[in-house]
Design a protein around this motif. Structure first.
Motif, PDB file in Angstrom:
ATOM      1  N   PHE A 131       0.827  -1.199   0.000  1.00  0.00           N
ATOM      2  CA  PHE A 131       0.000   0.000   0.000  1.00  0.00           C
ATOM      3  C   PHE A 131       0.872   1.263   0.000  1.00  0.00           C
ATOM      4  O   PHE A 131       0.553   2.264  -0.637  1.00  0.00           O
ATOM      5  N   LYS A 132       1.990   1.183   0.699  1.00  0.00           N
ATOM      6  CA  LYS A 132       2.894   2.322   0.844  1.00  0.00           C
ATOM      7  C   LYS A 132       3.468   2.785  -0.493  1.00  0.00           C
ATOM      8  O   LYS A 132       3.818   3.957  -0.668  1.00  0.00           O
ATOM      9  N   MET A 133       3.565   1.871  -1.451  1.00  0.00           N
ATOM     10  CA  MET A 133       4.133   2.214  -2.748  1.00  0.00           C
ATOM     11  C   MET A 133       3.296   3.254  -3.495  1.00  0.00           C
ATOM     12  O   MET A 133       3.798   3.924  -4.401  1.00  0.00           O
ATOM     13  N   TYR A 134       2.028   3.389  -3.113  1.00  0.00           N
ATOM     14  CA  TYR A 134       1.135   4.306  -3.809  1.00  0.00           C
ATOM     15  C   TYR A 134       1.177   5.725  -3.231  1.00  0.00           C
ATOM     16  O   TYR A 134       0.514   6.617  -3.764  1.00  0.00           O
ATOM     17  N   PHE A 135       1.928   5.925  -2.167  1.00  0.00           N
ATOM     18  CA  PHE A 135       2.002   7.294  -1.630  1.00  0.00           C
ATOM     19  C   PHE A 135       3.423   7.722  -1.255  1.00  0.00           C
ATOM     20  O   PHE A 135       3.627   8.817  -0.737  1.00  0.00           O
ATOM     21  N   ASN A 136       4.407   6.898  -1.507  1.00  0.00           N
ATOM     22  CA  ASN A 136       5.781   7.226  -1.103  1.00  0.00           C
ATOM     23  C   ASN A 136       6.234   8.586  -1.609  1.00  0.00           C
ATOM     24  O   ASN A 136       6.936   9.328  -0.912  1.00  0.00           O
ATOM     25  N   GLU A 137       5.843   8.929  -2.847  1.00  0.00           N
ATOM     26  CA  GLU A 137       6.317  10.189  -3.428  1.00  0.00           C
ATOM     27  C   GLU A 137       5.688  11.415  -2.772  1.00  0.00           C
ATOM     28  O   GLU A 137       6.131  12.547  -2.998  1.00  0.00           O
ATOM     29  N   LEU A 138       4.656  11.202  -1.941  1.00  0.00           N
ATOM     30  CA  LEU A 138       3.982  12.310  -1.271  1.00  0.00           C
ATOM     31  C   LEU A 138       4.608  12.639   0.080  1.00  0.00           C
ATOM     32  O   LEU A 138       4.233  13.617   0.717  1.00  0.00           O
ATOM     33  N   LEU A 139       5.550  11.819   0.522  1.00  0.00           N
ATOM     34  CA  LEU A 139       6.182  12.022   1.829  1.00  0.00           C
ATOM     35  C   LEU A 139       7.385  12.937   1.716  1.00  0.00           C
ATOM     36  O   LEU A 139       8.120  12.916   0.718  1.00  0.00           O
ATOM     37  N   VAL A 140       7.598  13.733   2.738  1.00  0.00           N
ATOM     38  CA  VAL A 140       8.778  14.603   2.791  1.00  0.00           C
ATOM     39  C   VAL A 140       9.452  14.399   4.153  1.00  0.00           C
ATOM     40  O   VAL A 140       8.833  13.955   5.114  1.00  0.00           O
ATOM     41  N   GLY A 141      10.718  14.724   4.218  1.00  0.00           N
ATOM     42  CA  GLY A 141      11.443  14.561   5.484  1.00  0.00           C
ATOM     43  C   GLY A 141      12.910  14.347   5.254  1.00  0.00           C
ATOM     44  O   GLY A 141      13.448  14.595   4.163  1.00  0.00           O
ATOM     45  N   ASP A 142      13.570  13.818   6.282  1.00  0.00           N
ATOM     46  CA  ASP A 142      15.028  13.697   6.248  1.00  0.00           C
ATOM     47  C   ASP A 142      15.520  12.428   5.581  1.00  0.00           C
ATOM     48  O   ASP A 142      16.703  12.112   5.617  1.00  0.00           O
ATOM     49  N   GLY A 143      14.611  11.679   4.975  1.00  0.00           N
ATOM     50  CA  GLY A 143      15.016  10.448   4.295  1.00  0.00           C
ATOM     51  C   GLY A 143      14.751   9.201   5.094  1.00  0.00           C
ATOM     52  O   GLY A 143      14.676   8.109   4.533  1.00  0.00           O
ATOM     53  N   ARG A 144      14.601   9.330   6.418  1.00  0.00           N
ATOM     54  CA  ARG A 144      14.279   8.169   7.240  1.00  0.00           C
ATOM     55  C   ARG A 144      12.788   7.911   7.157  1.00  0.00           C
ATOM     56  O   ARG A 144      11.964   8.783   7.424  1.00  0.00           O
ATOM     57  N   GLN A 145      12.428   6.702   6.749  1.00  0.00           N
ATOM     58  CA  GLN A 145      11.029   6.363   6.508  1.00  0.00           C
ATOM     59  C   GLN A 145      10.152   6.623   7.732  1.00  0.00           C
ATOM     60  O   GLN A 145       9.028   7.104   7.619  1.00  0.00           O
ATOM     61  N   ALA A 146      10.667   6.350   8.909  1.00  0.00           N
ATOM     62  CA  ALA A 146       9.861   6.448  10.127  1.00  0.00           C
ATOM     63  C   ALA A 146       9.462   7.887  10.452  1.00  0.00           C
ATOM     64  O   ALA A 146       8.435   8.124  11.096  1.00  0.00           O
ATOM     65  N   THR A 147      10.270   8.870  10.024  1.00  0.00           N
ATOM     66  CA  THR A 147       9.999  10.259  10.403  1.00  0.00           C
ATOM     67  C   THR A 147       9.407  11.095   9.267  1.00  0.00           C
ATOM     68  O   THR A 147       9.067  12.255   9.476  1.00  0.00           O
TER      69      THR A 147
END
Length: 319
Positions: free
Chosen positions: A41-57
C-alpha cells in the motif's frame, strides 16, 4: 541491527495518522489492512512524503485521505487485471500465427534449423539458442509428464505452442528467418519485424509483472534512459512518459487491432478510472499517460461509448 516486527491494522492506522493521513472510516480501513499488505500500500504514496530520508519520520506534505490512496490501489488492481486479460488474447492469437508460419510445410520443422536455413547460415549463437530451446522443451515435457508429447515424432508445433510459455514462444520466433518474422509482424499490422519482436519482449515483461501481481503505479519498465519506441506512422499523438506503462498500452492496442474484442480491456480501464475518482488517480504521473490522452483516436470511441453508457445508467437509476 534493528529488529522489526509486523504491526496489526490499528497500529498501521495510527502510524499513518501521525504522518498526516486522514481516515473517515477507521473500521473500513482496519478491514482493508487485514487483507492487504501495508508495504505494498505504501508504494502508492511514497512520493507524497517529505522529510530527512528516514522512513519512520517522513510525513505527508499536506493532509491526504486514506480513501484517495485506496482508490489508487484499487485502480492499479483493475488496470493490471485488464491488461493481463488483453495479453491473454494476444498470446492466443500469437500462438496460432506461430503455428501457421512455422508449420506451413511440416509441423516438425522447428526441430531442425536446416528446415529454415542453409547450413552455412546457421551461426554459433543461433545454433546455441536452438539447442537451449529444445533442451528446455524436453525438460518441460518430462517435468510436467505430458504423455501426449512423449513421442518426439509427434511433437508438432500446434501441440508445442500450447505448453510452452510466452517467453519460450518468443525465443522460437526470434530464431526464425527474417522473412518469416516479417510475415508474422505483418499479421499484427507491423511493417518492421525488428520492432515487432522488440515490442513482444516488452509485452512479455508486462505479462510477467501482471501475472505476479506487481505494482504498476510508477513502475519503470526501462532503465538507464532507454525508452519504448512507438513508430510515428501509428498515428498516436504522443506517448507520454515512455518509461512507464502507457506506451505498452499503445503496443497492446496495436497488436490487438486484429481482434474483434479489442475494445473490452480499454473499456474496463476507463470505467474503473471514472469509478475510482479522477481526482485520486493521476494517470500522467502514475502511468505516463499524456495530457488529454482521451482525445486520441484509439481512446476517443471508447470514451464516447463509456460516457454514453454512464448517461443511460443515470437515466435508468432516476426512472
Amino acid at each position: 541491527m534493528d529488529m522489526k516486527r509486523s504491526i496489526p491494522p490499528h497500529e498501521i492506522i495510527s502510524l499513518l495518522e501521525r504522518k498526516g493521513m486522514v481516515f473517515d472510516d477507521r473500521v473500513s480501513a482496519s478491514d482493508f489492512f487485514e487483507h492487504n499488505n501495508y508495504y505494498r500500500f505504501k508504494m502508492y504514496f511514497n512520493e507524497l512524503l517529505v522529510g530527512d530520508g528516514r522512513q519512520a519520520t517522513r510525513t505527508f506534505r499536506q493532509h491526504i485521505s486514506f480513501a484517495k490512496i485506496r482508490d489508487r490501489y484499487e485502480f492499479d488492481n483493475i488496470l493490471r487485471t485488464s491488461l493481463f486479460q488483453a495479453i491473454q488474447l494476444l498470446e492466443i492469437a500469437l500462438r496460432e500465427k506461430a503455428v501457421m508460419h512455422i508449420g506451413v510445410n511440416n509441423g516438425l520443422d522447428y526441430t531442425n534449423l536446416t528446415n529454415f536455413y542453409s547450413e552455412e547460415h546457421i551461426g554459433y549463437k543461433l545454433r546455441l539458442n536452438h539447442d537451449k530451446f529444445m533442451k528446455k522443451l524436453e525438460h518441460l515435457i518430462n517435468r510436467q509428464n505430458y504423455t501426449f508429447l512423449s513421442n518426439p515424432n509427434n511433437r508438432y508445433i500446434w501441440k508445442i505452442v500450447e505448453v510452452i510459455d510466452l517467453g519460450a514462444l518468443l525465443a522460437l520466433i526470434k530464431m526464425l528467418p527474417a522473412q518469416k518474422r516479417s510475415e508474422m509482424a505483418s499479421d499484427f499490422d507491423y511493417d518492421n519485424h525488428s520492432i515487432f519482436v522488440k515490442h513482444l519482449d516488452y509485452i512479455n515483461t508486462l505479462r510477467n509483472q501482471c501475472a505476479h501481481h506487481a505494482v504498476l503505479w510508477k513502475k519503470e519498465f526501462l532503465q538507464q534512459n532507454r525508452a519504448v519506441t512507438i513508430p510515428q506512422g501509428w498515428g498516436y499523438r504522443t506517448v507520454g512518459n515512455s518509461k512507464y506503462v502507457y506506451p505498452l498500452l499503445l503496443i497492446l492496442d496495436r497488436m490487438l487491432k486484429i481482434m474483434p474484442s479489442n475494445f473490452q480491456w480499454k473499456s474496463n480501464i476507463l470505467l474503473s478510472y471514472l469509478t475510482q475518482g479522477t481526482d485520486s488517480i493521476n494517470l500522467a504521473s502514475g502511468y505516463g499517460f499524456p495530457a488529454e490522452w482521451y482525445r486520441d483516436g484509439h481512446w476517443r470511441h471508447i470514451v464516447d461509448a463509456v460516457y454514453g453508457l454512464q448517461k443511460r445508467l443515470q437515466q435508468f437509476a432516476s426512472d
